[in-house]
Design a protein around this motif. Structure first.
Motif, PDB file in Angstrom:
ATOM      1  N   ALA A 291       0.964  -0.964   0.186  1.00  0.00           N
ATOM      2  CA  ALA A 291      -0.290   0.042   0.006  1.00  0.00           C
ATOM      3  C   ALA A 291       0.914   1.278  -0.260  1.00  0.00           C
ATOM      4  O   ALA A 291       0.857   2.551  -0.592  1.00  0.00           O
ATOM      5  N   CYS A 292       2.104   1.036   0.631  1.00  0.00           N
ATOM      6  CA  CYS A 292       2.898   2.546   0.435  1.00  0.00           C
ATOM      7  C   CYS A 292       4.152   2.614  -1.299  1.00  0.00           C
ATOM      8  O   CYS A 292       4.310   3.013  -0.698  1.00  0.00           O
ATOM      9  N   ALA A 293       3.627   1.581  -1.374  1.00  0.00           N
ATOM     10  CA  ALA A 293       4.131   1.479  -2.929  1.00  0.00           C
ATOM     11  C   ALA A 293       4.179   3.347  -3.506  1.00  0.00           C
ATOM     12  O   ALA A 293       2.690   3.449  -3.785  1.00  0.00           O
ATOM     13  N   GLY A 294       4.830   4.185  -3.245  1.00  0.00           N
ATOM     14  CA  GLY A 294       5.034   5.584  -4.253  1.00  0.00           C
ATOM     15  C   GLY A 294       4.380   6.967  -3.424  1.00  0.00           C
ATOM     16  O   GLY A 294       4.428   7.135  -3.084  1.00  0.00           O
ATOM     17  N   ALA A 295       4.547   5.555  -2.003  1.00  0.00           N
ATOM     18  CA  ALA A 295       4.181   7.287  -0.751  1.00  0.00           C
ATOM     19  C   ALA A 295       5.652   7.608  -0.370  1.00  0.00           C
ATOM     20  O   ALA A 295       6.545   7.179  -0.948  1.00  0.00           O
ATOM     21  N   ASP A 296       5.003   8.772   0.378  1.00  0.00           N
ATOM     22  CA  ASP A 296       6.332   9.858   0.758  1.00  0.00           C
ATOM     23  C   ASP A 296       7.273   8.689   1.764  1.00  0.00           C
ATOM     24  O   ASP A 296       6.717   8.780   3.368  1.00  0.00           O
ATOM     25  N   GLY A 297       7.896   8.442   1.678  1.00  0.00           N
ATOM     26  CA  GLY A 297       9.300   7.141   2.285  1.00  0.00           C
ATOM     27  C   GLY A 297       8.937   8.264   4.112  1.00  0.00           C
ATOM     28  O   GLY A 297       9.597   7.082   5.011  1.00  0.00           O
TER      29      GLY A 297
ATOM     30  N   LEU B 152      -1.802   3.239   7.006  1.00  0.00           N
ATOM     31  CA  LEU B 152      -1.106   3.088   5.714  1.00  0.00           C
ATOM     32  C   LEU B 152      -1.709   1.534   5.716  1.00  0.00           C
ATOM     33  O   LEU B 152      -1.674   1.158   4.650  1.00  0.00           O
ATOM     34  N   CYS B 153      -0.447   0.671   6.339  1.00  0.00           N
ATOM     35  CA  CYS B 153      -0.374  -0.760   6.770  1.00  0.00           C
ATOM     36  C   CYS B 153      -1.604  -1.014   6.814  1.00  0.00           C
ATOM     37  O   CYS B 153      -2.016  -2.003   6.497  1.00  0.00           O
ATOM     38  N   ASP B 154      -2.133  -0.452   7.972  1.00  0.00           N
ATOM     39  CA  ASP B 154      -3.366  -1.341   8.496  1.00  0.00           C
ATOM     40  C   ASP B 154      -4.907  -1.902   7.121  1.00  0.00           C
ATOM     41  O   ASP B 154      -5.254  -2.687   7.142  1.00  0.00           O
TER      42      ASP B 154
ATOM     43  N   PRO C 273      -1.979  -5.153   1.782  1.00  0.00           N
ATOM     44  CA  PRO C 273      -2.508  -7.421   1.454  1.00  0.00           C
ATOM     45  C   PRO C 273      -1.064  -7.315   1.610  1.00  0.00           C
ATOM     46  O   PRO C 273      -1.061  -8.720   2.393  1.00  0.00           O
ATOM     47  N   VAL C 274       0.590  -6.971   1.804  1.00  0.00           N
ATOM     48  CA  VAL C 274       1.180  -7.346   2.421  1.00  0.00           C
ATOM     49  C   VAL C 274       2.073  -7.394   3.647  1.00  0.00           C
ATOM     50  O   VAL C 274       3.621  -7.560   3.729  1.00  0.00           O
ATOM     51  N   VAL C 275       1.400  -7.021   4.573  1.00  0.00           N
ATOM     52  CA  VAL C 275       2.087  -5.928   5.944  1.00  0.00           C
ATOM     53  C   VAL C 275       2.695  -7.278   6.253  1.00  0.00           C
ATOM     54  O   VAL C 275       3.580  -6.926   7.213  1.00  0.00           O
TER      55      VAL C 275
ATOM     56  N   GLY D  39       6.124  -3.598   8.163  1.00  0.00           N
ATOM     57  CA  GLY D  39       4.858  -4.591   8.726  1.00  0.00           C
ATOM     58  C   GLY D  39       3.475  -3.574   9.620  1.00  0.00           C
ATOM     59  O   GLY D  39       3.025  -4.621  10.799  1.00  0.00           O
ATOM     60  N   GLY D  40       3.139  -2.626   9.403  1.00  0.00           N
ATOM     61  CA  GLY D  40       2.856  -2.225  10.001  1.00  0.00           C
ATOM     62  C   GLY D  40       3.219  -1.683  11.714  1.00  0.00           C
ATOM     63  O   GLY D  40       1.816  -1.230  12.664  1.00  0.00           O
TER      64      GLY D  40
END
Length: 97
Positions: A25-31, A48-50, A53-55, A73-74
């Protein structure tokens, strides 16, 4: 011949190591929100981690790497058992030592 790694999560067993990242879900998010000292930013990263799908794969990666800083991993580094200096606490995953 190289062997594929064994994944602890059967639903992603066809993915090669690290390939789960493009599904995150974080792909492309501000790291920066994942490595911020600001509680609000960390909370935003965890939200975002919540929905990710791959947390679980992310969390497993953080344990194996080991990632000493940031939200993976949240969970914050402290929740995964690291202190602010990047040293593993005696207890793991936020347990008391």
């Amino acid at each position: 011949m190289t062997r594929s790694p064994v994944f602890p999560y059967p639903f992603l067993s066809s993915l090669s190591a690290g390939n789960w990242r493009h599904l995150a879900a974080c792909a492309g998010a501000d790291g920066e929100i994942f490595f911020s000292d600001d509680q609000a930013a960390s909370s935003g990263a965890q939200r975002l981690c919540d929905a990710c799908p791959v947390v679980r794969e992310c969390g497993a990666y953080a344990e194996e790497a080991p990632e000493r800083f940031g939200v993976w991993g949240g969970m914050t580094a402290r929740q995964r058992g690291w202190n602010p200096a990047g040293v593993r606490n005696r207890g793991r995953r936020g347990e008391a030592a």
